[in-house]
Design a protein around this motif. Structure first.
Motif, mmCIF file in Angstrom:
data_model
loop_
_atom_site.group_PDB
_atom_site.id
_atom_site.type_symbol
_atom_site.label_atom_id
_atom_site.label_comp_id
_atom_site.label_asym_id
_atom_site.label_seq_id
_atom_site.Cartn_x
_atom_site.Cartn_y
_atom_site.Cartn_z
ATOM 1 N N LYS A 202 0.809 -1.274 -0.044
ATOM 2 C CA LYS A 202 -0.063 -0.050 0.056
ATOM 3 C C LYS A 202 0.760 1.158 -0.097
ATOM 4 C CE LYS A 202 -4.150 1.673 0.653
ATOM 5 N NZ LYS A 202 -5.338 1.424 -0.242
ATOM 6 N N ALA A 207 -4.389 10.837 -1.791
ATOM 7 C CA ALA A 207 -5.390 10.637 -2.971
ATOM 8 C C ALA A 207 -6.343 9.306 -2.823
ATOM 9 C CB ALA A 207 -4.944 11.245 -4.154
ATOM 10 N N GLU A 208 -5.877 8.352 -4.033
ATOM 11 C CA GLU A 208 -6.335 7.131 -4.178
ATOM 12 C C GLU A 208 -5.821 6.043 -3.265
ATOM 13 O OE1 GLU A 208 -8.760 6.309 -5.799
ATOM 14 O OE2 GLU A 208 -9.299 8.314 -6.707
ATOM 15 N N ASP A 209 -4.531 6.378 -2.963
ATOM 16 C CA ASP A 209 -3.529 5.509 -2.139
ATOM 17 C C ASP A 209 -3.625 4.100 -2.694
ATOM 18 O OD1 ASP A 209 -3.313 7.334 -0.225
ATOM 19 O OD2 ASP A 209 -4.896 6.817 1.109
ATOM 20 N N PRO A 210 -3.088 4.191 -3.908
ATOM 21 C CA PRO A 210 -2.805 2.896 -4.864
ATOM 22 C C PRO A 210 -2.359 1.610 -3.775
ATOM 23 C CG PRO A 210 -0.915 4.231 -5.371
ATOM 24 C CD PRO A 210 -1.983 4.982 -4.322
ATOM 25 N N GLU A 235 -2.678 -0.947 -8.753
ATOM 26 C CA GLU A 235 -3.605 0.105 -9.033
ATOM 27 C C GLU A 235 -2.636 1.402 -9.109
ATOM 28 O OE1 GLU A 235 -7.807 1.928 -6.674
ATOM 29 O OE2 GLU A 235 -5.999 1.361 -5.636
ATOM 30 N N THR A 237 -2.180 5.867 -9.229
ATOM 31 C CA THR A 237 -2.738 6.699 -8.243
ATOM 32 C C THR A 237 -4.255 7.285 -8.734
ATOM 33 O OG1 THR A 237 -1.628 8.596 -9.476
ATOM 34 C CG2 THR A 237 -0.622 7.690 -7.617
ATOM 35 N N ALA A 238 -4.422 7.079 -10.077
ATOM 36 C CA ALA A 238 -5.770 7.681 -10.735
ATOM 37 C C ALA A 238 -6.713 6.585 -10.405
ATOM 38 C CB ALA A 238 -5.577 7.863 -12.126
ATOM 39 N N GLY A 239 -6.409 5.279 -9.953
ATOM 40 C CA GLY A 239 -7.472 4.512 -9.474
ATOM 41 C C GLY A 239 -7.645 3.221 -10.703
ATOM 42 N N ASP A 240 -6.871 3.447 -11.552
ATOM 43 C CA ASP A 240 -6.769 2.336 -12.783
ATOM 44 C C ASP A 240 -6.129 0.942 -12.113
ATOM 45 O OD1 ASP A 240 -8.409 4.135 -14.704
ATOM 46 O OD2 ASP A 240 -6.346 5.151 -14.593
ATOM 47 N N GLU A 241 -7.039 -0.077 -12.578
ATOM 48 C CA GLU A 241 -5.923 -1.249 -12.359
ATOM 49 C C GLU A 241 -5.471 -1.994 -13.501
ATOM 50 O OE1 GLU A 241 -8.721 -3.923 -10.243
ATOM 51 O OE2 GLU A 241 -8.728 -3.078 -8.199
#
Length: 337
Positions: A202, A207-210, A235, A237-241
């Motif tokens: 982690k 922000a998104e905490d990838p 993931e 930082t923009a939340g894309d996996e």
């Protein structure tokens, strides 16, 4: 005068020898170089010389009492084909170890990064698994944390637990309200021909905490054949996996010659960002310290992906071309000393 020099030399030796005996330390390193022909599938097609994670290090340890040993390591990347860089760029730390495990402080590979080992048959070479498993599009999780605390448990029936925490991954000083800390952990298991690693990381960024999950394993089916596989979800930082999965193997043709091959796919959330990596190579080991190899590797990219099979762990890293197949041929030598 000659007798005085002998006496001085004997006195100096009598003072140095106890110190040398008290703390054992070694100088070690790796010279890893390759000659490569690299083609991005578009405009770039050139011959390169590359230094591949070459290094020079100092490490040592001293037993202070039963079940308490001090240790240190200072490791620097060396560019044999170019010039040096700042000192202690690789795993550098000090710590303690005993029957209770190991505790160290410094900058070093995370448990998540180390967990790919069972499945990566082209480490620091053209075709390295990291070329699809460690991308900026879907998070860079194969890194070293700065300012880290790391604990490793003793082996318990083949199981080993690692956990690492950094209050500040990107700078020297933790600032007030900083959200750039991180935690990485893994559980490894080794028994017989099985080598298994499960890891989670982690990275806090406010922000998104990838985060990322990784499962890697290898199994020695017969003495001459070792097969491995990896499954990973990370993931950005923009939340894309992005999901990476694939298999590989190493076959020992004879005591000195090995055949390596693997295939991995990257499947991403973003449109047309998928890619696939293939590599095959022959490796000749003179002994455990000296080896020569020849590899062929390629990455096939979707329209919005521009990955290459040569971007990780090497000094020759020209960029890729979106939507093209980047391919290369590499002839290398690795000498560990």
């Amino acid at each position: 005068m000659k007798q005085k020099r002998i006496v001085i030399a004997l006195l100096a030796a009598s003072m140095v020898m106890p110190l040398a005996a008290a703390a054992e330390w070694t100088v070690y390193g790796r010279a890893h170089l390759s000659a490569d022909f690299l083609d991005d599938g578009a405009d770039y097609s050139e011959f390169n010389i590359s230094s591949n994670s070459s290094r020079l290090g100092f490490k040592g340890e001293r037993e202070f009492r039963q079940n308490l040993t001090g240790m240190f390591q200072i490791e620097q990347e060396i560019f044999f084909d170019d010039a040096g860089t700042e000192f202690a760029t690789r795993d550098t730390f000090a710590g303690l170890k005993g029957d209770w495990g190991m505790l160290r402080v410094g900058k070093f590979d995370t448990p998540f990064k180390r967990a790919r080992g069972p499945a990566n048959f082209f480490g620091d070479q053209l075709g390295d698994l990291r070329n699809v498993a460690r991308t900026r599009t879907y998070g860079r999780f194969d890194e070293r944390f700065r300012n880290s605390l790391h604990y490793r448990s003793p082996s318990l029936s083949g199981f080993v637990w690692d956990i690492q925490y950094s209050p500040e991954r990107t700078d020297r000083t933790t600032t007030e309200g900083s959200d750039t800390d991180g935690v990485s952990t893994s559980i490894g298991f080794r028994q017989g021909g099985l080598n298994l690693a499960v890891a989670y990381e982690k990275q806090f960024d406010g922000a998104e905490d990838p985060d990322g999950f990784r499962l890697a394993a290898s199994y020695r089916v017969i003495p001459a054949l070792n097969v491995g596989a990896l499954y990973q979800v990370t993931e950005s930082t923009a939340g894309d996996e992005g999901t990476v999965f694939g298999i590989g193997g190493q076959y020992r043709i004879n005591p000195e010659m090995f055949l390596n091959a693997h295939y991995f796919m990257l499947d991403g959330d973003l449109n047309e960002t998928d890619a696939s990596l293939f590599a095959i190579g022959l490796e000749y080991r003179v002994d455990s310290a000296l080896r020569f190899y020849g590899n062929i590797g390629a990455v096939s990219n979707d329209d919005n992906a521009a990955l290459t099979p040569w971007g990780a762990g090497r000094s020759a890293t020209p960029g890729g071309a979106a939507g093209e197949t980047a391919k290369g041929i590499s002839f290398g030598m690795r000498y560990d000393f």
